[in-house]
Design a protein around this motif. Sequence first.
Motif, PDB file in Angstrom:
ATOM      1  N   ASN A   1      26.533  56.746  29.545  1.00 20.88           N
ATOM      2  CA  ASN A   1      25.221  56.578  29.442  1.00 20.88           C
ATOM      3  C   ASN A   1      24.437  56.708  30.348  1.00 20.88           C
ATOM      4  O   ASN A   1      24.765  56.158  31.515  1.00 20.88           O
ATOM      5  CB  ASN A   1      25.144  55.393  28.533  1.00 20.88           C
ATOM      6  N   ALA A   2      23.241  57.522  30.394  1.00 15.16           N
ATOM      7  CA  ALA A   2      22.158  57.461  31.507  1.00 15.16           C
ATOM      8  C   ALA A   2      20.937  57.601  30.852  1.00 15.16           C
ATOM      9  O   ALA A   2      20.473  58.205  29.770  1.00 15.16           O
ATOM     10  CB  ALA A   2      22.682  58.702  32.384  1.00 15.16           C
TER      11      ALA A   2
ATOM     12  N   GLY B   1      24.781  54.371  36.081  1.00 15.06           N
ATOM     13  CA  GLY B   1      25.781  53.118  36.669  1.00 15.06           C
ATOM     14  C   GLY B   1      25.887  52.096  35.798  1.00 15.06           C
ATOM     15  O   GLY B   1      26.788  51.181  35.856  1.00 15.06           O
ATOM     16  N   CYS B   2      24.902  51.862  34.802  1.00 15.33           N
ATOM     17  CA  CYS B   2      24.945  50.798  33.743  1.00 15.33           C
ATOM     18  C   CYS B   2      25.607  51.300  32.619  1.00 15.33           C
ATOM     19  O   CYS B   2      25.775  52.525  32.159  1.00 15.33           O
ATOM     20  CB  CYS B   2      23.778  50.279  33.622  1.00 15.33           C
ATOM     21  N   ASP B   3      26.316  50.463  31.545  1.00 16.46           N
ATOM     22  CA  ASP B   3      27.006  50.933  30.553  1.00 16.46           C
ATOM     23  C   ASP B   3      26.112  51.344  29.491  1.00 16.46           C
ATOM     24  O   ASP B   3      26.370  52.355  28.798  1.00 16.46           O
ATOM     25  CB  ASP B   3      27.830  49.685  30.039  1.00 16.46           C
ATOM     26  N   PHE B   4      24.606  50.658  29.560  1.00 17.41           N
ATOM     27  CA  PHE B   4      24.018  51.332  28.316  1.00 17.41           C
ATOM     28  C   PHE B   4      22.615  51.389  28.868  1.00 17.41           C
ATOM     29  O   PHE B   4      22.041  50.607  29.717  1.00 17.41           O
ATOM     30  CB  PHE B   4      23.736  50.291  27.310  1.00 17.41           C
ATOM     31  N   TYR B   5      21.698  51.964  28.388  1.00 13.20           N
ATOM     32  CA  TYR B   5      20.242  52.200  28.577  1.00 13.20           C
ATOM     33  C   TYR B   5      19.424  52.497  27.451  1.00 13.20           C
ATOM     34  O   TYR B   5      19.980  52.945  26.233  1.00 13.20           O
ATOM     35  CB  TYR B   5      20.027  53.423  29.388  1.00 13.20           C
TER      36      TYR B   5
ATOM     37  N   ASN C   1      25.114  45.855  30.467  1.00 14.79           N
ATOM     38  CA  ASN C   1      26.506  46.049  30.620  1.00 14.79           C
ATOM     39  C   ASN C   1      27.481  45.304  29.688  1.00 14.79           C
ATOM     40  O   ASN C   1      26.815  44.264  29.354  1.00 14.79           O
ATOM     41  CB  ASN C   1      26.906  45.739  32.082  1.00 14.79           C
ATOM     42  N   HIS C   2      28.517  45.918  29.663  1.00 15.92           N
ATOM     43  CA  HIS C   2      29.692  45.082  28.943  1.00 15.92           C
ATOM     44  C   HIS C   2      29.920  43.857  29.525  1.00 15.92           C
ATOM     45  O   HIS C   2      29.758  43.913  30.769  1.00 15.92           O
ATOM     46  CB  HIS C   2      31.060  45.930  28.954  1.00 15.92           C
ATOM     47  N   PRO C   3      30.150  42.754  28.884  1.00 11.02           N
ATOM     48  CA  PRO C   3      30.516  42.825  27.368  1.00 11.02           C
ATOM     49  C   PRO C   3      29.147  42.395  26.564  1.00 11.02           C
ATOM     50  O   PRO C   3      29.397  42.032  25.415  1.00 11.02           O
ATOM     51  CB  PRO C   3      31.384  41.581  27.248  1.00 11.02           C
TER      52      PRO C   3
ATOM     53  N   TRP D   1      13.906  47.198  34.028  1.00 13.04           N
ATOM     54  CA  TRP D   1      13.608  47.943  35.616  1.00 13.04           C
ATOM     55  C   TRP D   1      12.391  48.873  35.601  1.00 13.04           C
ATOM     56  O   TRP D   1      12.018  49.452  34.536  1.00 13.04           O
ATOM     57  CB  TRP D   1      14.813  48.609  35.827  1.00 13.04           C
ATOM     58  N   VAL D   2      11.863  48.820  36.552  1.00 15.10           N
ATOM     59  CA  VAL D   2      10.825  49.895  36.822  1.00 15.10           C
ATOM     60  C   VAL D   2      11.060  50.636  38.134  1.00 15.10           C
ATOM     61  O   VAL D   2      11.431  50.311  38.998  1.00 15.10           O
ATOM     62  CB  VAL D   2       9.441  49.208  37.297  1.00 15.10           C
TER      63      VAL D   2
END
Length: 640
Positions: free
Chosen positions: A149-150, A168-172, A190-192, A202-203
């Motif tokens: 995901n990105a 770089g993160c699991d979800f956005y 991120n998981h879990p 984030w900004v």
Amino acid sequence: MTETLPYGAWKSPITSDLIVAETIGLGGVVVDSDDIYWSESRPGEGGRNVLVRRLKDGGREDVTPAPFNVRTRVHEYGGGAVTVHRGTVWFSNFADQRLYRLAASAAPAPLTPEAAGGASWRYADGVVDEARRRWIGVREAHAGEKVDNAVVAVDPAQPGPGRVLAEGCDFYAAPRLSPDGQRLCWISWNHPNMPWVGTELWVAEIAADGGLADRRKIAGGEAESICQPLWSPDGALYFISDRSGWWNLYCCDAGGDGAIHPLCPREAEFAGAQWAFGQSSYAFLGPGRIVCTYGAGGRTVLARLDVASGKLTPLDLPYSEFGSVKTCAGKIVCGAGSPTGPGAIVTIDPDTGAVEVLRQSSAAAADPQLQRYFTAAQHVEFPTAGGLTAYANYYAPHNPDFTAPAGEKPPLVVKCHGGPTSSASSSLSLGIQYWTSRGIAVIDVDYGGSTGYGRAYRERLQSAWGVVDVDDCVNAARHVCAQGLADAERAVITGGSAGGYTVLAALAGRDFFKGGASYYGVSDVAALARDTHKFESRYLDWLIGPYPERADLYAERSPLTHAAGLNSPVIFFQGAEDRVVPPNQTEMMVEALRRRGIPCGYLLFAGEQHGFRRAENIKRALDAELYFYAELVFRTRLSF
């Protein structure tokens, strides 16, 4: 004159034919300048989602032509499938999951590649970056078993799956541009974690080459759930956080560079669990003026909020739930649900409360003659395990044409919602009225783990799925039966997805319910941990424990393990293309019960995923469940 007939045998005009013929799903309000759009899910068209526009003369028109289906499968639950900017529509099409652009007087044009070589892409939750002539949103890339995901930018002039802006993160979720187009905010986790457990806001600055620079975390963490970031007209960054234990509104001054402060702290929920993209529970009426929703006593209130003073002014409206809140030309636009009338897309004057209905989910439900058969939800509290209190919506049997014999108590249907991090609804459901108008009581349980009651209530289910939810459903039924409102000898339990799991766990592990119905429910939680999609693949870590380290708990909590203790009739309903809870989950349980000779039914629907969308399947499931109970549990003769 009324006729005396046993509960459960009353003849009702609320039939399955009426429900599927008259009802559409409404959602996804989008505002583009002075134009209002929304999505309609139409069972009569095989569940196709259509984007609809409000016309200046008060009429409406379909924007997306057949066979296009405006629906994304990012996270499998989708949402945020459409963006409209200056009359141009950007949308995800369900059949191929490609992003399309639809300009005035033109056919939809694909912007992203077809699946090829085992690779495919899905898109959701976008905004249009006008200055750079591109769409920015969430992309989910699939390559075999790998899912990434990105946040990406899709430029119509540069064909391809999109340029990665954040990864770089699991979800956005929720990439949103500042009013001047110079900053982008987004949510990641991120998981879990699930998004209602811990997320980060984030900004970043948008660099000269269109990429991101100077990234910084504004709020959030492992134990703080952030959702719905939104830029104010004057460039301040607003968001919802549960850092206080309740999802409340906050503001970060100077667009992410200043102090963070709460707007109107209170023990109320200003948001729900972010299962789907594009949820919106607040919007700006202007600088310093917000319209927002918050939960109170099992209902949702729509209110004006003055940012400077923190004064919250509820609007007096005939609705109990609101969603997809936007503003347009000084008015509020949103989805609204009423306890005794059809759900609708409405505009509301924020000063007078005057309502204009743009579209109703059911013309039949607006008929005063049919409304005579409706019963409204009563929000109840009841004692449960551990000396705690839990909540539910109770619906009494009601039909103006019939009365029950003196001293008789009605059968009871206990509903357990999916999620399980979700909630029961107080809005009119013809599906619930289908039961109550036939003389069958219904209680819709907000078991521990449900939303609407703060983070501590949600966390009751941590490591306790299959225990707390089951206890609360049993205790809700016992509560209404003890009050003489239902017959414990004719109590059944029904639910879908996670609710279907609770159904099976209650039937296999408690000696109370006399039957049940599982809609695409989980029977083997270990198999689910191994086989489900990315978004929920670590959800069970929180609900039960890490797998396979705690395989013992997974075996203990699986209804399949305890199938020998399930002695009541069960009917199962399953979509053949369900990726969230695959059909093998249902089929393992059906086989186990059939081997033991326990009465059970199994309906497998071709072409359906997680939740049924086709009219003929919705009708068949509803009628089959009623007939199953009437024959094997209620022992009543149905009247049609």
